[in-house]
Design an enzyme around this catalytic site. Sequence first.
Site, PDB file in Angstrom:
ATOM      1  N   SER A 164      33.370  39.639  36.631  1.00 29.25           N
ATOM      2  CA  SER A 164      34.546  40.325  37.140  1.00 29.25           C
ATOM      3  C   SER A 164      35.588  39.283  37.571  1.00 29.25           C
ATOM      4  O   SER A 164      35.917  38.397  36.783  1.00 29.25           O
ATOM      5  CB  SER A 164      34.153  41.253  38.286  1.00 29.25           C
ATOM      6  OG  SER A 164      35.153  42.216  38.505  1.00 29.25           O
TER       7      SER A 164
ATOM      8  N   ASP B 280      32.548  49.773  30.520  1.00 30.89           N
ATOM      9  CA  ASP B 280      33.193  49.253  31.728  1.00 30.89           C
ATOM     10  C   ASP B 280      34.706  49.413  31.603  1.00 30.89           C
ATOM     11  O   ASP B 280      35.311  48.874  30.683  1.00 30.89           O
ATOM     12  CB  ASP B 280      32.818  47.775  31.872  1.00 30.89           C
ATOM     13  CG  ASP B 280      33.604  47.065  32.974  1.00 30.89           C
ATOM     14  OD1 ASP B 280      34.186  47.766  33.837  1.00 30.89           O
ATOM     15  OD2 ASP B 280      33.619  45.830  32.956  1.00 30.89           O
TER      16      ASP B 280
ATOM     17  N   HIS C 129      29.831  47.137  33.666  1.00 33.96           N
ATOM     18  CA  HIS C 129      30.416  45.967  34.341  1.00 33.96           C
ATOM     19  C   HIS C 129      29.371  44.892  34.689  1.00 33.96           C
ATOM     20  O   HIS C 129      28.461  45.153  35.478  1.00 33.96           O
ATOM     21  CB  HIS C 129      31.111  46.459  35.612  1.00 33.96           C
ATOM     22  CG  HIS C 129      32.160  45.543  36.157  1.00 33.96           C
ATOM     23  ND1 HIS C 129      33.217  45.103  35.401  1.00 33.96           N
ATOM     24  CD2 HIS C 129      32.330  44.994  37.388  1.00 33.96           C
ATOM     25  CE1 HIS C 129      34.000  44.322  36.145  1.00 33.96           C
ATOM     26  NE2 HIS C 129      33.474  44.245  37.353  1.00 33.96           N
TER      27      HIS C 129
END
Lengths: 452, 452
Positions: free
Chosen positions: A147, A387, A412
Amino acid sequence: MAESTSQWADYKVYYHNQTLDHFNYRPESYTTFRQRYVMNAKYWGGANTSAPIFVYLGDEAALDFQIGSAGFLSDNAPKFKALLVYIEHRYYGKSIPFSSREEAFSNASTLGYFSSSQAIADYAEIILHIKKNLSAEKSPVIVVGGSYGGMLAAWFRLKYPHIALGALASSAPILYFDDITPQDGYYSVVSKDFREKSENCYNTLKQSWSEIDRVASQPNGLSILSKQFMTCSPITSASQLKDYLDSNYCEAAQYASPSGDGVSRICNAIDGTSNHTDILGKIFKGLVSFNGNWTCYDVNAFNNPSETDEGWSWQTCSEMVMPIAHGNDTMFQAESFDLDAFVQDCKNAYGVSPRPHWITAEFGGDDIKLILERFGSNIIFSNGLKDPYSSGGVLKSISKSLPAIYTTEGSHCLDILPSLPNDPKWLIKQRRREVEIISNWFRQYYTDLANH
Amino acid sequence: MAESTSQWADYKVYYHNQTLDHFNYRPESYTTFRQRYVMNAKYWGGANTSAPIFVYLGDEAALDFQIGSAGFLSDNAPKFKALLVYIEHRYYGKSIPFSSREEAFSNASTLGYFSSSQAIADYAEIILHIKKNLSAEKSPVIVVGGSYGGMLAAWFRLKYPHIALGALASSAPILYFDDITPQDGYYSVVSKDFREKSENCYNTLKQSWSEIDRVASQPNGLSILSKQFMTCSPITSASQLKDYLDSNYCEAAQYASPSGDGVSRICNAIDGTSNHTDILGKIFKGLVSFNGNWTCYDVNAFNNPSETDEGWSWQTCSEMVMPIAHGNDTMFQAESFDLDAFVQDCKNAYGVSPRPHWITAEFGGDDIKLILERFGSNIIFSNGLKDPYSSGGVLKSISKSLPAIYTTEGSHCLDILPSLPNDPKWLIKQRRREVEIISNWFRQYYTDLANH
């Protein structure tokens, strides 16, 4: 002596005296703060064999919870005889400049040092420090992050190729700046995730927003909604409830796990209700199935902002300006990203304006294939298409040495989580490819080193 | 209308409101200052054809004098139909933050923003601003610089590949940090330059230092030396005279021009004196032949420090710590670089310490071939081996797209100076290769752009 009884016994905590501002020479910039990092040398082959170092780049959270979830490192340490290092991001966890967290977060003068460039330079300093201390200057370093941490990993390899041989950037939406990615990218994926699960569920969700508005506009409407959704305190606007539901759906989509995902739970609940149930009744069933059975639901998330909420709020209000909006064609009510309003809110909150174009000025993003096809190497951009953030990720390989690896089913950061016995084949395959690619980086590096 | 009567008529001056601190979000960091840049669009092919942009990155001087000497840009603009841009470095010339130069240079709190990373980010912002203003987003940018500006050019391509397609880094000693290059590299080349000219001259110079010490140690010795060398004020130590002679020899070697160089002038004078002349008499003849006939010689260069002296003094005392020393085997008296003393002097002068390892942490340098052979592209490292700074330059090609081009006869930054009718063949050839390489970058880029 018995073997250590805890899996954490091999993880040792260190603190580095970190420079407050790497790019400025004012006397205040020299102030140092204690930055936390953790090392596990159990599997390390040592400096003599230039055995590799895997560095997890901390993101917008305290390091404590990240070590356990950064499975890619611990799972692959034995194979690569790798030293494992985890570094906490400045302004999170125990790595807070100034005398206290309160002081650090008190105003823009103390928060001003909280930026991605400073964080990346922190990592550079600590990695160099560790390598020097261990006489491991020739040990190749792989940085790993997910991320925001994945962005940091990609950017770190681009900016500090002399410190990291390569990067695994998992679910890193490095293209979600400056409208490189369409604003509705994120919510389009959320909607797609639900629609693929169930057309009926998708339609129910899509219709629910105007139904909430309709009820809210009635006399006592907010009170009716508060009761129906068992909110912990009476809601003060329809938006409050809608934002809460919105964030639940996003979470369900973003963190869909192969072993049972929130999207399925929500849609199964909605689809499973009798035809007599009204729309909001179905929506509430969906919420309960995802969120669990509680005595009440805390729709106002900012009542108790977490450390991550507070830190990330500053980061988005300074440089991480990601123009994410519902757009016109999702299961959400149309809404565009109002940059001016965003800037004003940030100014009100912190007294300084965001620099919405800085990330692309500093790290690029526009025409990324054109720019990087003949520059740079050794970054894996991994994504899972379920995601929502994958919409802002690199989904096409830029070059042979800048590969994009995605799975259709993935969510994710799934690939860097610890491997589990029941992991699906597509996930095992994705991780295996990543390991293969990194192995090839090492093979090439050791050959180059021998010929050097 | 007649053609413009001045060659400068096509050069237009602009000012950009530049951010004081790019990497920090304190309220003060948002302060802007006026940064000067100059553009010449006379030869530009325009945005419609994505015609290129050559950007000269200003170094440690006011921009005024740099434009005329950056011949590589003006000489090649017609061939490439290039827009020419020259950007002044912050804290020099008219690009001074704060209300005045006095304030900017008053202490470390105002000088603190004076760093290479900030300067490079300034260039990034201005180039993006110009491209946007001209709708020239697809125009490839080549950055050009010499000496410190050459370092900035190389680093700019490495850090901002999304803004510059390539860099011509002329005489950039990017390896003269952290003892990557031996400390005596610079003075070894100076000595070699003199020795190659004349063994007798070299020996005379080599012997002169102890002769100066011998005279200085006599009663009235300093007064005798002051008279013999016609110093503008009496010298207060032997070092003062030696440092002055030292800097003259360095300048002679560094800026040796094909049309007549200082090393030859000094050595011809020394070798041409009669055998009756004593060593210091010869040395003085050499000095006069290089420096010119003056009524007196100002041995104390810091009596009237130039803007460059003052700016560079801060830069070396903050991050540009280049450990240059005489070493043991040159024509100078042995002397090593005393980092501790250097740090203490800087502390005394500015109140803050240098960060002597920052440049290599931020920009690399160690094992440069190993690191960059498979990362990065499109930087020409050009050098002339008679230039003492070439000892800290990249003299071996790192990869096909990171070529090193040197000439045996060349001196400091010669290739980017304006071409002259009597330029020697080796210099013409060096420049031609540089133009060929840059042409290939463009060819590749336009092909990629068309296929994009």
